[in-house]
Design a protein around this motif. Structure first.
Motif, short mmCIF file in Angstrom:
data_model
loop_
_atom_site.label_atom_id
_atom_site.label_comp_id
_atom_site.label_asym_id
_atom_site.label_seq_id
_atom_site.Cartn_x
_atom_site.Cartn_y
_atom_site.Cartn_z
N ILE A 69 6.30 9.97 17.73
CA ILE A 69 5.22 9.08 17.29
C ILE A 69 5.37 8.76 15.81
O ILE A 69 5.18 7.63 15.37
N GLY A 70 5.74 9.78 15.02
CA GLY A 70 5.86 9.59 13.58
C GLY A 70 6.86 8.53 13.19
O GLY A 70 6.63 7.75 12.26
N ALA A 71 8.00 8.45 13.89
CA ALA A 71 9.00 7.44 13.58
C ALA A 71 8.45 6.04 13.85
O ALA A 71 8.71 5.10 13.09
N SER A 72 7.68 5.90 14.92
CA SER A 72 7.06 4.61 15.21
C SER A 72 6.05 4.24 14.14
O SER A 72 5.94 3.08 13.72
N LEU A 73 5.28 5.23 13.67
CA LEU A 73 4.31 4.97 12.60
C LEU A 73 5.02 4.56 11.32
O LEU A 73 4.59 3.62 10.62
N THR A 74 6.10 5.25 10.98
CA THR A 74 6.86 4.90 9.78
C THR A 74 7.35 3.46 9.87
O THR A 74 7.20 2.67 8.93
N GLU A 75 7.91 3.10 11.01
CA GLU A 75 8.39 1.71 11.18
C GLU A 75 7.22 0.73 11.13
O GLU A 75 7.34 -0.34 10.52
N GLY A 76 6.11 1.09 11.74
CA GLY A 76 4.97 0.18 11.76
C GLY A 76 4.48 -0.17 10.38
O GLY A 76 4.19 -1.34 10.08
N ARG B 220 0.85 -1.20 0.00
CA ARG B 220 0.00 0.00 0.00
C ARG B 220 0.88 1.25 0.00
O ARG B 220 1.90 1.29 0.69
N SER B 221 0.49 2.26 -0.75
CA SER B 221 1.23 3.53 -0.77
C SER B 221 0.78 4.39 0.40
O SER B 221 -0.38 4.82 0.46
N VAL B 222 1.71 4.64 1.33
CA VAL B 222 1.41 5.35 2.58
C VAL B 222 2.25 6.61 2.66
O VAL B 222 3.45 6.59 2.35
N THR C 178 -2.85 5.89 -0.85
CA THR C 178 -4.16 5.39 -0.40
C THR C 178 -4.26 5.35 1.12
O THR C 178 -5.32 5.04 1.65
N VAL C 179 -3.15 5.66 1.80
CA VAL C 179 -3.18 5.87 3.26
C VAL C 179 -2.40 7.15 3.55
O VAL C 179 -1.21 7.23 3.25
N LEU C 180 -3.08 8.14 4.10
CA LEU C 180 -2.43 9.38 4.51
C LEU C 180 -2.54 9.49 6.03
O LEU C 180 -3.63 9.41 6.58
N VAL C 181 -1.39 9.68 6.68
CA VAL C 181 -1.37 9.86 8.13
C VAL C 181 -0.86 11.27 8.42
O VAL C 181 0.32 11.57 8.22
N PHE D 250 7.71 9.46 3.95
CA PHE D 250 7.43 10.29 5.11
C PHE D 250 8.07 11.66 4.96
O PHE D 250 9.15 11.81 4.39
N ILE D 251 7.35 12.64 5.46
CA ILE D 251 7.76 14.04 5.40
C ILE D 251 8.27 14.46 6.77
O ILE D 251 7.65 14.14 7.79
N ASP D 252 9.40 15.16 6.78
CA ASP D 252 9.91 15.72 8.03
C ASP D 252 10.86 16.85 7.69
O ASP D 252 11.52 16.82 6.64
N ILE D 253 10.96 17.83 8.58
CA ILE D 253 11.84 18.96 8.33
C ILE D 253 13.27 18.68 8.82
O ILE D 253 14.21 19.31 8.36
N ALA D 254 13.43 17.73 9.75
CA ALA D 254 14.73 17.42 10.34
C ALA D 254 15.43 16.35 9.52
O ALA D 254 15.07 15.17 9.58
N ALA D 255 16.44 16.75 8.76
CA ALA D 255 17.04 15.85 7.77
C ALA D 255 17.87 14.73 8.38
O ALA D 255 17.70 13.55 8.00
N GLU D 256 18.78 15.07 9.28
CA GLU D 256 19.73 14.05 9.76
C GLU D 256 19.05 12.88 10.47
O GLU D 256 19.30 11.72 10.13
N PRO D 257 18.19 13.13 11.47
CA PRO D 257 17.53 11.99 12.10
C PRO D 257 16.62 11.22 11.15
O PRO D 257 16.47 10.00 11.27
N SER D 258 16.04 11.90 10.17
CA SER D 258 15.15 11.24 9.22
C SER D 258 15.93 10.31 8.29
O SER D 258 15.50 9.18 8.00
#
Length: 255
Positions: free
Chosen positions: A24-31, A13-15, A92-95, A41-49
């Motif tokens: 929370i977002g990192a846990s969702l990405t892993e899940g 599925r395209s998420v 088809t899944v937007l969080v 996944f979108i994030d403003i912080a480059a290095e940790p992402s």
């Protein structure tokens, strides 16, 4: 710990997840990666992402697409959605997870601060939805999951612009559920309690405040970022195919 449940319909599925690089977002990405989904996944912080993407690829053999984006820039947000769709297919899944829970007083809020707060906590949720809609409709449906908070439900008083935005998320969720239902697009919200992210622990959690908060929960354990994953996967999956316009409260029974 991530849930052990597998949702077979989430594989491939395209998420798209906003704020997916930490907390929370990192846990969702892993899940979702663990389910075999194609995740951007979108994030403003480059290095940790980037580090998260490397880590998940090594662990699961499934690399998420990181999109460095400032959600306050709506053109950049639209471009990020287009890139995600070009790479992974129609979303088809937007969080809508990204948020900024900065503490502030009524007296200190200026017009500029109010607009800044809502440009992170509410406005991008609508415009991310708007951007994915054409592809989601063409795909025959989908699931949109908006993160709100119990903070406004418990009359928390030290972040009024934030609580206003988070209340608005529920209004947005219910209104769009009515609009998009005929297109087989479900729109729901998740309202976390006090989740022990690294940000919370660094800025606001003390031993005493955590003890008091957990003492008011039915379940006497701290709520962790991974605890948001199961509810989100469920809402994204076909198991929730007739569930829309709802707010799922995940707070250990605080309310």
């Amino acid at each position: 710990m991530l849930p052990s449940t597998v949702f077979p319909d989430l594989k491939d599925r395209s998420v798209l997840i906003t704020g997916g690089g930490s907390g929370i977002g990192a846990s969702l990405t892993e899940g979702f990666i663990a389910q075999g989904a194609r995740v951007a996944f979108i994030d403003i912080a480059a290095e940790p992402s980037k580090a998260l993407a490397d880590q998940l690829e090594q662990k699961y053999g499934n690399r998420p697409l990181y999109l460095e984006t400032d959600l306050r820039d709506l053109d950049a947000l639209r471009k990020a959605v287009a890139t995600a769709e070009a790479e992974n297919g129609a979303v088809t899944v937007l969080v809508n997870n990204a948020a900024w829970d900065d503490r502030h007083t009524v007296e200190d809020v200026t017009e500029e601060y109010w607009n800044l707060n809502h440009s992170i906590n509410l406005r991008p949720q609508f415009f991310a939805i708007q951007a994915v809609l054409p592809g989601m409709k063409k795909a025959g449906g989908g699931s949109i999951i908006n993160f709100t908070s119990i903070s406004f439900m418990i009359n928390q008083g030290d972040l009024p612009a934030y609580t206003a935005a988070k209340a608005g998320v529920i209004g947005l969720t219910k209104g769009l559920a009515g609009t998009l239902g005929p297109d087989k697009i479900r729109v729901n919200a998740i309202a976390p309690g006090w989740v022990m992210t690294e940000r919370q622990k660094a800025l606001w959690v003390t031993e005493e405040s955590l003890k008091v908060h957990v003492g008011k929960q039915c379940l006497k354990e701290a709520v962790l970022p991974d605890d948001m994953v199961g509810p989100c996967l469920f809402l994204a999956s076909d198991a929730a195919r007739m569930l829309t316009a709802q707010t799922m409260i995940v707070d250990g029974g605080y309310l």
